[in-house]
Design a protein around this motif. Structure first.
Motif, mmCIF file in Angstrom:
data_model
loop_
_atom_site.group_PDB
_atom_site.id
_atom_site.type_symbol
_atom_site.label_atom_id
_atom_site.label_comp_id
_atom_site.label_asym_id
_atom_site.label_seq_id
_atom_site.Cartn_x
_atom_site.Cartn_y
_atom_site.Cartn_z
ATOM 1 N N ARG A 8 3.551 0.421 11.914
ATOM 2 C CA ARG A 8 2.567 -0.374 12.657
ATOM 3 C C ARG A 8 1.449 0.520 13.206
ATOM 4 N N PHE A 9 1.803 1.747 13.582
ATOM 5 C CA PHE A 9 0.808 2.657 14.149
ATOM 6 C C PHE A 9 0.220 3.611 13.111
ATOM 7 N N ALA A 10 0.813 3.675 11.931
ATOM 8 C CA ALA A 10 0.318 4.564 10.872
ATOM 9 C C ALA A 10 -0.605 3.762 9.954
ATOM 10 N N LYS A 11 -1.837 3.616 10.365
ATOM 11 C CA LYS A 11 -2.777 2.733 9.663
ATOM 12 C C LYS A 11 -2.982 3.121 8.202
ATOM 13 N N ARG B 9 0.160 2.395 6.203
ATOM 14 C CA ARG B 9 0.347 0.944 6.101
ATOM 15 C C ARG B 9 -0.616 0.333 5.088
ATOM 16 N N ASN B 10 -1.878 0.721 5.177
ATOM 17 C CA ASN B 10 -2.875 0.163 4.251
ATOM 18 C C ASN B 10 -2.594 0.560 2.810
ATOM 19 N N ARG B 11 -2.106 1.809 2.620
ATOM 20 C CA ARG B 11 -1.780 2.246 1.261
ATOM 21 C C ARG B 11 -0.627 1.433 0.692
ATOM 22 N N ALA B 12 0.388 1.165 1.524
ATOM 23 C CA ALA B 12 1.532 0.371 1.068
ATOM 24 C C ALA B 12 1.101 -1.036 0.687
ATOM 25 N N ILE B 13 0.308 -1.660 1.529
ATOM 26 C CA ILE B 13 -0.149 -3.032 1.256
ATOM 27 C C ILE B 13 -1.021 -3.057 0.002
ATOM 28 N N ASN B 14 -1.871 -2.051 -0.149
ATOM 29 C CA ASN B 14 -2.731 -1.964 -1.321
ATOM 30 C C ASN B 14 -1.909 -1.773 -2.594
ATOM 31 N N ASN B 15 -0.875 -0.906 -2.528
ATOM 32 C CA ASN B 15 -0.009 -0.694 -3.686
ATOM 33 C C ASN B 15 0.732 -1.964 -4.074
ATOM 34 N N ILE B 16 1.232 -2.672 -3.080
ATOM 35 C CA ILE B 16 1.951 -3.922 -3.350
ATOM 36 C C ILE B 16 1.012 -4.956 -3.976
ATOM 37 N N SER B 17 -0.198 -5.043 -3.456
ATOM 38 C CA SER B 17 -1.169 -6.006 -3.987
ATOM 39 C C SER B 17 -1.555 -5.665 -5.424
#
Length: 304
Positions: free
Chosen positions: A59-62, A65-73
């Motif tokens: 939650r605090f590691a922006k 977090r964004n890389r994970a969401i981008n990879n999943i997408s």
């Protein structure tokens, strides 16, 4: 007394080194105390705590977090942003626990599954190279290997100040080689030539061979295929996943020959390292689609 700039620089360097050493020792002590505290709890309680910590960190590691969401997408465009975000948090929490269990492997008792051909390889004592991945319990594959064959060898990325953590591997008959060592590959090659069973995580980005992963081109490490090719040892694929009740299951398999019936009647040519890694990544993708909430999505896997 006159002190020149070189003297000042040397003093600053020594001071910085001492501070770094103090920080490393402090971190080592704190981590050991944390592990000891966690081991006083039930495994179920540990999982709840570590999973929650993992989600809080994300939650605090922006950037992570964004890389994970981008990879999943990228991998699963059919998911909405909300679904991709939820999957990122679930996976990060689960992987935090899968990584943490490396510190108490002696308490992990995996169920092991494989066919007869693979079992014979594991019990033959002649060694094998095993491609594995960052899914479920990270070190359950070499742990399962150690129950069948010796020696069981793997690479680890443990920081220098946590070298004592390697004891957690040796306690369960796993030989851990620091992947940051300058002679890591040569040591792996030597051990592979001496009939070791070597488990290597192969789902990271590495600028060694090109593969297709979730329909996109990327680069992958080729060490496991290269070791198998150089030593003529069998090449297996294995992965570990958690069941709903928390039990670890480890699956070993051989890569299927996907040639047509007509091709099967012809002499089989030795596959290149690139072809082998392509098949491994095809299988990785299927496994990840089956267990998406247990795979670590935050690595920078699709670099330009």
């Amino acid at each position: 007394m006159k002190v020149d700039n070189a003297g000042k620089l040397k003093t600053k360097t020594i001071t910085h080194s001492k501070l770094t050493l103090i920080k490393q020792k402090t971190s080592s002590v704190l981590i050991k105390l944390l592990v000891r505290a966690l081991m006083t709890l039930t495994r179920e309680r540990r999982k709840k705590i570590i999973t929650k910590i993992g989600k809080t960190i994300l939650r605090f590691a922006k950037k992570t977090r964004n890389r994970a969401i981008n990879n999943i997408s990228k991998a699963m465009p059919e998911l909405s942003i909300k679904e991709a975000t939820q999957l990122a948090f679930d996976a990060y929490g689960n992987c935090a626990f899968g990584l943490a269990e490396s510190f108490w492997l002696s308490q992990v008792e995996p169920d092991i599954f494989c066919d007869e051909e693979t079992l014979q390889i594991l019990q033959s004592g002649t060694g094998a190279c095993i491609a594995t991945m960052h899914i479920g319990c990270y070190e359950a594959v070499p742990l399962a290997v150690a129950k069948f064959a010796k020696p069981s060898v793997t690479l680890t990325n443990i920081p220098d100040f946590l070298e004592d953590a390697i004891d957690f591997y040796s306690d369960v008959n796993i030989t851990a080689i620091n992947k940051n060592s300058a002679n890591a590959f040569s040591e792996l090659l030597t051990r592979a030539g001496n009939n070791a069973y070597i488990s290597l995580h192969c789902d990271l980005y590495a600028n060694q061979t090109e593969v297709s992963f979730f329909g996109q081109k990327t680069k992958a490490p080729a060490g496991v295929a290269l070791l198998a090719k150089m030593t003529k040892n069998p090449l297996l694929l294995a992965y570990a996943v958690y069941q709903d009740d928390g039990q670890v299951q480890v699956f070993f398999e051989t890569l299927k020959d996907e040639r047509s019936d007509e091709q099967m009647s012809e002499p089989k040519n030795e596959q290149s390292v690139e072809q082998v890694m392509a098949k491994i990544y095809q299988r990785f993708e299927k496994i990840i689609r089956q267990y998406p909430s247990q795979w670590y999505w935050s690595y920078n896997r699709w670099k330009n």
